[in-house]
Design a protein around this motif. Structure first.
Motif, PDB file in Angstrom:
ATOM      1  N   LYS A 150      16.253   8.575 -12.657  1.00 26.34           N
ATOM      2  CA  LYS A 150      15.099   7.765 -13.032  1.00 26.34           C
ATOM      3  C   LYS A 150      13.915   8.664 -13.377  1.00 26.34           C
ATOM      4  CE  LYS A 150      14.234   4.050 -10.700  1.00 26.34           C
ATOM      5  NZ  LYS A 150      13.898   3.102  -9.615  1.00 26.34           N
ATOM      6  N   GLY A 151      13.050   8.132 -14.250  1.00 23.64           N
ATOM      7  CA  GLY A 151      11.775   8.772 -14.523  1.00 23.64           C
ATOM      8  C   GLY A 151      11.823  10.012 -15.393  1.00 23.64           C
ATOM      9  N   PHE A 180      10.382   5.855 -19.731  1.00 20.61           N
ATOM     10  CA  PHE A 180      11.152   6.823 -18.953  1.00 20.61           C
ATOM     11  C   PHE A 180      12.499   6.213 -18.572  1.00 20.61           C
ATOM     12  CE2 PHE A 180       6.808   8.323 -18.348  1.00 20.61           C
ATOM     13  CZ  PHE A 180       6.964   9.699 -18.498  1.00 20.61           C
ATOM     14  N   SER A 181      13.470   7.067 -18.272  1.00 24.16           N
ATOM     15  CA  SER A 181      14.812   6.587 -17.936  1.00 24.16           C
ATOM     16  C   SER A 181      14.779   5.760 -16.651  1.00 24.16           C
ATOM     17  CB  SER A 181      15.766   7.770 -17.770  1.00 24.16           C
ATOM     18  OG  SER A 181      15.386   8.570 -16.660  1.00 24.16           O
ATOM     19  N   ASP A 182      15.756   4.843 -16.557  1.00 26.22           N
ATOM     20  CA  ASP A 182      15.840   3.955 -15.403  1.00 26.22           C
ATOM     21  C   ASP A 182      17.301   3.751 -15.042  1.00 26.22           C
ATOM     22  OD1 ASP A 182      15.083   2.317 -13.377  1.00 26.22           O
ATOM     23  OD2 ASP A 182      13.937   0.926 -14.611  1.00 26.22           O
ATOM     24  N   ARG A 183      17.562   3.031 -13.949  1.00 20.79           N
ATOM     25  CA  ARG A 183      18.931   2.686 -13.577  1.00 20.79           C
ATOM     26  C   ARG A 183      19.378   1.459 -14.371  1.00 20.79           C
ATOM     27  NH1 ARG A 183      19.708   4.630  -8.196  1.00 20.79           N
ATOM     28  NH2 ARG A 183      18.943   6.777  -8.217  1.00 20.79           N
ATOM     29  N   PRO A 184      20.644   1.399 -14.796  1.00 21.26           N
ATOM     30  CA  PRO A 184      21.126   0.218 -15.539  1.00 21.26           C
ATOM     31  C   PRO A 184      21.107  -1.028 -14.674  1.00 21.26           C
ATOM     32  CG  PRO A 184      22.638   2.079 -15.762  1.00 21.26           C
ATOM     33  CD  PRO A 184      21.676   2.441 -14.692  1.00 21.26           C
ATOM     34  N   THR A 185      20.723  -2.138 -15.266  1.00 21.58           N
ATOM     35  CA  THR A 185      20.787  -3.442 -14.605  1.00 21.58           C
ATOM     36  C   THR A 185      21.425  -4.429 -15.574  1.00 21.58           C
ATOM     37  OG1 THR A 185      18.557  -4.018 -15.357  1.00 21.58           O
ATOM     38  CG2 THR A 185      18.766  -3.043 -13.161  1.00 21.58           C
ATOM     39  N   TYR A 200      18.200   4.558 -21.252  1.00 23.86           N
ATOM     40  CA  TYR A 200      16.988   4.146 -21.956  1.00 23.86           C
ATOM     41  C   TYR A 200      17.234   2.824 -22.685  1.00 23.86           C
ATOM     42  CZ  TYR A 200      15.689   9.051 -21.281  1.00 23.86           C
ATOM     43  OH  TYR A 200      15.420  10.273 -20.731  1.00 23.86           O
ATOM     44  N   SER A 201      16.163   2.131 -22.990  1.00 25.99           N
ATOM     45  CA  SER A 201      16.253   0.905 -23.785  1.00 25.99           C
ATOM     46  C   SER A 201      15.069   0.853 -24.731  1.00 25.99           C
ATOM     47  CB  SER A 201      16.258  -0.332 -22.885  1.00 25.99           C
ATOM     48  OG  SER A 201      15.037  -0.439 -22.167  1.00 25.99           O
ATOM     49  N   GLY A 202      15.226   0.086 -25.815  1.00 24.82           N
ATOM     50  CA  GLY A 202      14.140  -0.042 -26.778  1.00 24.82           C
ATOM     51  C   GLY A 202      14.574  -0.853 -27.981  1.00 24.82           C
TER      52      GLY A 202
END
Length: 767
Positions: A39-40, A58-63, A85-87
């Protein structure tokens, strides 16, 4: 060199093969564990990245579930470090990706997030692809057109599909509202993806503009830009409409029905004046519908016909607005009416109705018709409330409920609607009626006592078939969640068929029926699943919910000709324990004696895995435990012969799979119909039937003697059909027509003798 010496030299290698197979079955090294996502972390520049960099955080954990209209990137930062990442999609780089449909490959986004993907089957666990993109319907590779992954100990390949397209809508027009008829989206964004190749239609509206419907064709991997061209409403007219409806009378209306009456009065007055308005300017300026050829469809295509219907509806609406714009002061009245209607229709509604008709629904059991549910007609034919309800209530058997409802006691029905919005049904431009359809709940009061109802609403065909009604019934799940309380499930709304019964075409869980001769069976619908690395389709069939028990075996043998009887050689005795010590020929003969056969390996595995890709169904639990589902080495064989748990146990003493089928893993392994041949690798696209060559037969599921790893439903073993063992039994499969045509099936209302829980086992059986 003698054959015996060759065998002696090969023996160590042969002993090593199972160990290697077991190691391959452990998928942990081929999966991305949740703790490997960091993360982060800010992403360093990546060439041709398909996500707009400015939209990323910033990067995160998948949900899960993944968000709609969002692209995700799983970037491998190091051997044990992944970034998520997402966007928003970058359309120009998106066109360079290779796409793999989750649906076509029978996968779910929740499972592919954690799978490692490879360019070939020769890769080691740590050599997975560095960048993989995801969304709710596809996964993407920016590098290669083939992807492989390890599942249940086997390499499996993804089949590449057509790359979806992107639709970009110019939303610069102030107050623009967009509705998609072909994409189920509550809010349509300016950039829509993934969009499968094909034809799509959108409705556009904006303040002081005439609405219209646009259609576009989206090519595979292409980007289509849509610029809504809404004509401006002329508000300079000084004309005046003679009507008794005023802004004040609209404001004074207190109910939806009163407002609708004012609308009808105003509309009648306007129609008397429209003949004075020249519509030639509207006809010349309003867009014409697109030709089917320009949309790559034929004129009889259902999507195109739906587009034409919606186009004409919007055109009629635009013409009404254009005409009213020529009426000067009437514009204020028209606006007030529409705003009042919108506000009142948005409110929820609870109303009281008296049942006008009560009918029983029957199913046949042991040659006798039995009432299984009750159908109530509410409201009246072709009136505002015209609906039926089919189901049962808590505290009453179906037969007693029907008796009570027809005995003359006081019965009140209270219906709840998500919104007080009826559908307006027209015939050649003339309003024929308004009818409610957004039913979400029914409450009953019987002789002054409130009861809880379970069932479904049924709309008559003339309401159910309306496009607006279908749009609401197929609305996104997010909208449904807002309409119902947290502790309630989405109610069903169905069409009534010619006999008045609800039509349910979305059965997901098989229906379990009881047949005196054949035993308990689950009726399995057609479907698809991943079978030996390939997505195959299966036709409907039926299969026993338990292994054949010693009692069932005895009952059948007592009924058939004595010359055809088969002796039960089981050594662990008990009426509810599975038959064992039976060879393939005798097991098949039993199944054929009751009108069935042994299941093919594909049928067996499809039923056992119950619509998932895990070979061990307990892997889907939060705390995986094979002992919850299976009688196996740890809770049987290892306990020793002095334990009552040693050996095969009564059927259904463990938890069933999601389809109500027991003991597919463990207890006794089970014969299948298929031949086994070590050099056979071909798998048919539908209803696979095993090898054409070979004499050995496949058996599945593992037994009470086996370790957990051997219980995986995707594993197979084989033996000579003359072989028998205290760890091998069977269950039978049937053509569904056997049960659907002979009228002997009855729904299982409760657990039968063969499906009692473990704490109801009989006393210790003699071994």
């Amino acid at each position: 060199m003698s054959i015996s010496r060759v065998c002696a030299r090969l023996l160590p290698l042969l002993l090593l093969v199972p160990a290697l197979t077991m190691a391959a079955d452990n998928d942990r090294n081929y999966k991305v564990a949740p703790n490997l996502f960091k993360k982060g972390v800010l992403l360093e520049p990546i060439a041709d990245m398909a996500i707009v960099k400015s939209s990323m955080n910033f990067s995160d954990r998948p949900t899960v579930p993944l968000r709609q209209n969002t692209l995700y990137l799983r970037h491998k930062q190091g051997p044990k470090e992944y970034l998520w990442y997402s966007g928003q999609v970058d359309a120009s780089n998106y066109e360079k990706l290779h796409a793999f449909s989750l649906k076509d490959n029978y996968l779910k986004s929740s499972e592919v997030i954690g799978l490692r993907f490879y360019g070939s089957q020769k890769n080691k666990a740590f050599q997975d692809e560095a960048d993989i993109y995801f969304d709710r319907e596809y996964i993407y590779s920016p590098r290669i057109p083939k992807l492989f992954f390890m599942k249940n100990g086997h390499w499996q390949q993804l089949i590449e599909t057509d790359l979806p397209g992107v639709v970009v809508i110019d939303t610069s027009l102030a107050g623009l509202t967009t509705t998609s008829y072909t994409l189920k989206m509550k809010h349509v964004p300016s950039k829509i993806y993934p969009v499968k190749p094909g034809m799509y239609s959108f409705a556009f509206s904006a303040p002081n503009r005439l609405p219209y419907v646009e259609a576009v064709y989206v090519p595979g991997g292409g980007t289509v830009k849509v610029k809504p061209n809404l004509l401006v409403v002329d508000t300079t007219s000084k004309g005046s409409l003679k009507t008794s409806v005023t802004v004040e009378t609209v404001a004074a209306a207190k109910t939806l029905e009163e407002t609708e009456a004012l609308f009808d009065k105003f509309n009648d007055d306007m129609q008397k004046n429209v003949a004075l308005v020249d519509t030639s300017a509207f006809v010349k300026s309003y867009p014409t519908p697109k030709k089917p050829l320009s949309l790559s469809v034929t004129s009889d295509d259902d999507v195109y016909k739906d587009y034409l219907s919606r186009f004409e509806t919007k055109r009629a609406e635009a013409l009404d607005l254009w005409r009213s714009s020529k009426m000067g002061s009437a514009r204020k009245v028209s606006r007030a009416l529409r705003e009042k209607l919108d506000s009142l229709q948005a409110l929820p509604l609870r109303g009281s109705l008296v049942p006008t008709k009560v009918e029983p629904n029957y199913e046949r059991e042991d040659g006798v018709n039995k009432i299984v549910s009750v159908r109530m007609a509410l409201g009246k034919d072709n009136e505002r409330f015209d609906v039926s309800w089919n189901g049962n209530v808590e505290g009453y058997e179906a037969e007693s409920l029907y008796t009570v409802l027809t005995s003359g006691v006081s019965v009140k029905a209270y219906v709840e609607l998500a919104n007080n919005k009826p559908v307006w049904i027209y015939d050649e431009g003339v309003l024929k009626g308004r009818h409610q359809y957004r039913y979400v709940k029914l409450d009953l009061s019987i002789d002054g006592k409130d009861v809880v109802c379970h069932g479904s609403f049924e709309l008559p065909g003339y309401i159910y078939d309306q496009t607006e009604v279908q749009d609401w019934l197929n609305r996104p799940a997010e909208e449904v969640a807002q309409e119902i309380k947290e502790d309630e499930s989405k109610p069903e709304v169905k069409a009534s068929n010619d006999y008045g019964f609800g039509v349910d075409v979305n059965m997901k869980v098989p229906r379990v029926i009881r047949d005196k001769m054949r035993g308990n069976v689950a009726l399995i619908d057609s479907g698809s699943f991943r079978y030996y690395g390939k997505v195959v389709s299966m036709s409907p069939f039926a299969i026993h919910t338990t292994e054949v028990t010693q009692q069932h075996f005895k009952d059948v043998m007592d009924r058939i000709d004595s010359t055809k009887r088969i002796k039960d050689h089981s050594t662990f005795l008990g009426p509810r324990k599975p038959v064992h010590n039976i060879n393939w020929d005798d097991a098949r003969a039993f199944c054929q004696a009751i009108g069935g056969d042994l299941p093919t390996e594909a049928q067996w595995e499809f039923a056992g895995r119950a619509d998932n890709n895990e070979g061990a169904i307990w892997n889907m639990d939060e705390n995986p435990d094979a002992g919850v589902y299976a009688v196996y080495r740890d809770n049987s064989y290892k306990l020793g012969k002095r334990s009552s748990e040693y050996g095969p146990q009564p059927v259904s003493s463990k938890k069933s799979n999601a389809w109500g089928i027991f003991d597919m893993s463990g207890n006794v392994a089970e014969w299948t119909l298929d031949k086994y041949f070590m050099f056979s690798f071909y798998v048919e696209n539908s209803n696979p039937t095993g090898s054409t060559f070979g004499s050995h037969k496949v058996y599945k599921g593992g037994s009470w003697k086996d370790k957990e790893a051997y219980l995986n439903l995707t594993e197979r073993d084989d033996e000579d059909p003359r072989y028998w063992s205290e760890s091998i039994g069977f269950r039978c499969a049937f053509d569904r027509k056997v049960f659907e045509n002979d009228g002997k099936e009855t729904p299982v209302a409760e657990k039968t003798a063969e499906e009692k829980p473990a704490d109801e086992k009989p006393a210790e059986e003699k071994k």
